[in-house]
Design an enzyme around this catalytic site. Structure first.
Site, PDB file in Angstrom:
ATOM      1  N   GLU A 196      -3.204   1.548  -9.553  1.00 23.52           N
ATOM      2  CA  GLU A 196      -4.157   1.811  -8.467  1.00 23.52           C
ATOM      3  C   GLU A 196      -5.572   1.523  -8.957  1.00 23.52           C
ATOM      4  O   GLU A 196      -6.004   2.037  -9.981  1.00 23.52           O
ATOM      5  CB  GLU A 196      -4.045   3.263  -8.003  1.00 23.52           C
ATOM      6  CG  GLU A 196      -5.139   3.751  -7.078  1.00 23.52           C
ATOM      7  CD  GLU A 196      -5.281   2.919  -5.814  1.00 23.52           C
ATOM      8  OE1 GLU A 196      -6.423   2.672  -5.388  1.00 23.52           O
ATOM      9  OE2 GLU A 196      -4.240   2.489  -5.246  1.00 23.52           O
ATOM     10  N   ASN A 204      -5.855   3.381   2.660  1.00 25.42           N
ATOM     11  CA  ASN A 204      -6.308   3.588   4.031  1.00 25.42           C
ATOM     12  C   ASN A 204      -5.598   4.755   4.704  1.00 25.42           C
ATOM     13  O   ASN A 204      -6.140   5.384   5.607  1.00 25.42           O
ATOM     14  CB  ASN A 204      -6.061   2.319   4.874  1.00 25.42           C
ATOM     15  CG  ASN A 204      -7.256   1.399   4.881  1.00 25.42           C
ATOM     16  OD1 ASN A 204      -8.338   1.757   4.441  1.00 25.42           O
ATOM     17  ND2 ASN A 204      -7.058   0.192   5.376  1.00 25.42           N
ATOM     18  N   GLY A 209      -5.963   9.049  11.128  1.00 29.96           N
ATOM     19  CA  GLY A 209      -5.845  10.282  11.895  1.00 29.96           C
ATOM     20  C   GLY A 209      -4.543  11.011  11.650  1.00 29.96           C
ATOM     21  O   GLY A 209      -4.354  12.123  12.140  1.00 29.96           O
ATOM     22  N   ASP A 391      -6.923  -8.084  -2.062  1.00 25.42           N
ATOM     23  CA  ASP A 391      -6.563  -8.520  -3.417  1.00 25.42           C
ATOM     24  C   ASP A 391      -5.107  -8.971  -3.517  1.00 25.42           C
ATOM     25  O   ASP A 391      -4.796 -10.022  -4.079  1.00 25.42           O
ATOM     26  CB  ASP A 391      -6.783  -7.383  -4.424  1.00 25.42           C
ATOM     27  CG  ASP A 391      -8.188  -6.819  -4.387  1.00 25.42           C
ATOM     28  OD1 ASP A 391      -8.966  -7.226  -3.508  1.00 25.42           O
ATOM     29  OD2 ASP A 391      -8.501  -5.978  -5.230  1.00 25.42           O
ATOM     30  N   ARG A 450      -5.225  -1.597  22.289  1.00 28.64           N
ATOM     31  CA  ARG A 450      -6.443  -1.466  21.504  1.00 28.64           C
ATOM     32  C   ARG A 450      -7.329  -2.699  21.602  1.00 28.64           C
ATOM     33  O   ARG A 450      -8.561  -2.591  21.657  1.00 28.64           O
ATOM     34  CB  ARG A 450      -6.075  -1.190  20.036  1.00 28.64           C
ATOM     35  CG  ARG A 450      -5.509   0.203  19.825  1.00 28.64           C
ATOM     36  CD  ARG A 450      -5.106   0.452  18.398  1.00 28.64           C
ATOM     37  NE  ARG A 450      -4.939   1.891  18.157  1.00 28.64           N
ATOM     38  CZ  ARG A 450      -4.691   2.429  16.980  1.00 28.64           C
ATOM     39  NH1 ARG A 450      -4.555   1.655  15.908  1.00 28.64           N
ATOM     40  NH2 ARG A 450      -4.576   3.737  16.846  1.00 28.64           N
ATOM     41  N   GLU A 599       0.248  -2.646   4.954  1.00 29.93           N
ATOM     42  CA  GLU A 599      -0.695  -3.563   5.593  1.00 29.93           C
ATOM     43  C   GLU A 599      -0.856  -4.882   4.850  1.00 29.93           C
ATOM     44  O   GLU A 599      -1.400  -5.837   5.403  1.00 29.93           O
ATOM     45  CB  GLU A 599      -2.057  -2.871   5.749  1.00 29.93           C
ATOM     46  CG  GLU A 599      -2.967  -3.533   6.745  1.00 29.93           C
ATOM     47  CD  GLU A 599      -4.249  -2.753   6.995  1.00 29.93           C
ATOM     48  OE1 GLU A 599      -5.186  -3.332   7.571  1.00 29.93           O
ATOM     49  OE2 GLU A 599      -4.318  -1.571   6.603  1.00 29.93           O
ATOM     50  N   LEU A 615       1.286   4.114  10.156  1.00 26.82           N
ATOM     51  CA  LEU A 615       1.848   5.062   9.196  1.00 26.82           C
ATOM     52  C   LEU A 615       3.375   5.018   9.218  1.00 26.82           C
ATOM     53  O   LEU A 615       4.020   5.227   8.187  1.00 26.82           O
ATOM     54  CB  LEU A 615       1.335   6.471   9.481  1.00 26.82           C
ATOM     55  CG  LEU A 615      -0.177   6.647   9.362  1.00 26.82           C
ATOM     56  CD1 LEU A 615      -0.558   8.118   9.433  1.00 26.82           C
ATOM     57  CD2 LEU A 615      -0.709   6.039   8.073  1.00 26.82           C
TER      58      LEU A 615
END
Length: 634
Positions: A196, A204, A209, A391, A450, A599, A615
């Site tokens: 990490e 993220n 939420g 990355d 969205r 993602e 999620l």
């Protein structure tokens, strides 16, 4: 217990910090100091000359209010010759902003200077703290030039030795997908190393939420909401304009509920019932008890605390894959001090580094392909943590991975005007609020897609809107939003507006009261099924009733409003995978040894991602990637 590979250098750095503090202190009565600045890898430290004089501060305690991801109050106490104490009163996200709150004040006190690097993944919080300290020191009498001099004081850094590490499974990225993969591989009996680049797990996911879409088919909740896995599939597939891989979409929705059950088996708690998250299209989102995405990582950390099979390697950036005879066998990384760390896998490597929402160059490049958004330059903020810069996508492309649908970039109309984050959003669910522009008028279906909502926002004056709602979900005034912020605190900070009447609210918003009153009156009529002629919502909205069956429209004061702007939220393009989460190359073949989830992947959500599906994606495909990597043999 969780291992920390770099604990052996902690004492050495502490000694260096104490030495630096004694060497570079500006306040010992001398008029000139020579201060070592950060050295580059393998280079000699350079020096800078800093001039000052004794008794430069006006002794006392000073405060400044600044903005990180949330609003913070920085309090600095000084004597005439040194900084004595720094306190930060904050609501920053645990695991993201919190590390900066802990480390930056400590380092400033240590070196008695402001040459402190931002904490990776917490740039907003880091910069907010530094700005707060600077403002306090100005109140204590420092000039701009003296502040600049303090910024030249840096802690000396000693490069560590190169290292080679091995494990059964190597995971790159400690966000939601990476940790789901790591825990799954551990449960399969494998030794795991997680790389990490920031100092904490979270990615993220921890800023989200927390909503996770899943249908418990046959349950009373699903039956009451007339929901099903098939309905979830259709809305996901069609909501992305059928651009998603239908096989992957089926995997997503069919494994969603088992993912929730898996999280619960690890100890994660969810609130009862479901709700509709913005752009989710249907009430099927499960909300964790913990705010934002913190519940996921509290759960994963609890697992780490009792399972030694997982080793976390923080502050380490993956640079390139190790490929041997066409098989991905590991990754070459750069450690915090510039040393090289090579990590090899006996089984598979999982790529889970997230998207590229904070990489402006990549955003512009790929938006130029679709031209969907008017602009994605630096004027458009992002909800993403600062470390989400593409990355892993770049690394995978370098070894021939196929990139798909890179132009599919999702924006939300819900960004904080200052930071772009989702914090400060006063809504609890789609059903309880409306959007109005700066003229006090609705302009879009607030329960729709969205992309449609955000494109409509780009067409509004100043590209800004207000969320407007009544007190139905804020009955006492101390209730929390989906990000753990109380409505009272948001109002006190000026991030939300509160008024007893709609006329008073309109005045606070700066919109014509006549327009806002007519807007709410029409909306309330639509809530009840339309007007006398049966006219329904002019924008096609169908989501009015809360999951508990209550639907009162917007009519119970006090009333609330909060300003919002467009913000980059999710990049749906990335490396192509199959249903086993294997990464595919540009010829349509599997790249042996390499798996991906979250993602960083593309081709699942299509042109538009349903709210609450991200999620789900991290859990479902994180688990699949962890299983596949565990089973891979060279």
């Amino acid at each position: 217990m969780k291992k920390n590979l770099f604990g052996r250098t902690g004492k050495r750095f502490m000694a260096l910090g104490l030495t630096a503090m004694l060497t570079v202190s500006l306040f010992a009565g001398c008029t000139k100091k020579t201060v070592p600045s950060n050295s580059q890898s393998g280079a000699e430290p350079t020096t800078g000359v800093v001039t000052t004089e004794e008794g430069k501060y006006t002794a006392g305690t000073y405060t400044a209010t600044v903005t990180g991801m949330h609003e913070m109050t920085v309090t600095v106490t000084v004597s005439e010759t040194e900084i004595l104490d720094i306190k930060v009163d904050h609501q920053e996200t645990p695991g993201v902003g919190e590390p900066a709150v802990e480390s930056i004040p400590a380092e400033i006190l240590d070196i008695q200077g402001l040459g402190v690097d931002t904490v990776s993944g917490a740039t907003l919080t880091s910069n907010g703290i530094l700005e707060g300290v600077k403002e306090c020191l100005k109140q204590a009498g420092l000039s701009d030039e003296e502040i600049e001099n303090l910024a030249k004081i840096k802690k000396a850094v000693e490069e560590e030795e190169d290292q080679e590490l091995t494990a059964d499974v190597v995971v790159i990225g400690a966000g939601g997908a990476g940790m789901a993969a790591a825990v799954t591989a551990s449960q399969a009996g494998k030794k795991v190393i997680v790389i990490e680049k920031t100092g904490k797990m979270g990615g993220n996911t921890i800023l989200s939420g927390g909503a996770l879409n899943a249908v418990d088919e046959g349950s009373e909740t699903a039956l009451a909401n007339k929901d099903s896995v098939e309905n979830h599939f259709n809305q996901t597939f069609e909501g992305g304009d059928k651009e998603g891989d239908s096989v992957l979409v089926h995997s997503l929705v069919e494994n969603a509920w088992s993912g929730v059950e898996w999280l619960k088996s690890l100890g994660m708690e969810f609130n009862d019932g479901v709700f509709t998250v913005t752009g989710g299209m249907w009430p099927r989102a499960h909300k964790p008890v913990e705010p934002e995405g913190t519940g996921f990582f509290k759960t994963y950390q609890e697992y780490l605390n009792t399972h030694s099979e997982i080793t976390m390697v923080y502050n380490t950036t993956a640079k390139e894959f190790v490929v041997e005879n066409g098989v991905v066998t590991g990754v070459v990384c750069t450690g915090k001090t510039g040393n090289t760390i090579t990590v090899k896998a006996s089984n598979g490597v999982v790529l889970a580094t997230g998207g590229f929402g904070q990489n402006i160059e990549m955003r512009i490049k790929y938006n130029d392909i679709t031209k969907k958004w008017p602009t994605l330059d630096e004027s458009i903020p992002s909800t993403n943590t600062s470390g989400i810069t593409g990355d892993g996508i770049i690394m995978a492309e370098a070894i021939g991975a196929n990139l798909v649908q890179m132009g599919n970039i999702q924006l939300l109309p819900l960004g904080d005007p200052k930071t772009g984050s989702l914090s400060g959003n006063i809504e609890h669910a789609v059903e309880s609020r409306i959007f109005v522009n700066l003229e006090g008028n609705r302009f879009v279906n607030e329960g729709g897609r969205r992309d449609e909502m955000t494109l409509a926002l780009f067409e509004q004056p100043e590209t800004k809107m207000y969320i407007v709602m009544d007190s139905d979900t804020y009955k006492e005034g101390n209730e929390l939003n989906n990000f753990g912020e109380s409505i009272a605190d948001l109002v006190a900070a000026g991030r939300a507006l509160k008024a007893d009447t709609l006329e008073e609210l309109a005045a606070l918003m700066g919109v014509p009261a006549k327009n806002l009153l007519e807007t709410v009156e029409n909306y309330n009529r639509y809530c009840k099924g339309g007007d006398a002629e049966g006219q329904t919502d002019e924008f096609g909205r169908i989501l009015f009733t809360d999951t508990d069956g209550v639907n009162n429209g917007i009519n119970n004061g006090p009333f609330y409003a909060a300003l919002r702007v467009p913000t980059v939220h999710h990049t749906m393009g990335g490396v192509q995978i199959n249903e086993q989460a294997q990464v595919m190359d540009t010829n349509g073949n599997v790249i042996p040894g390499l798996f991906a989830a979250g993602e960083v992947t593309g081709g699942i959500h299509g042109s538009n991602r349903l709210g609450g599906n991200a999620l789900t994606d991290t859990v479902v495909f994180g688990r699949i990637a962890g299983t596949s990597a565990s089973e891979f043999t060279k």
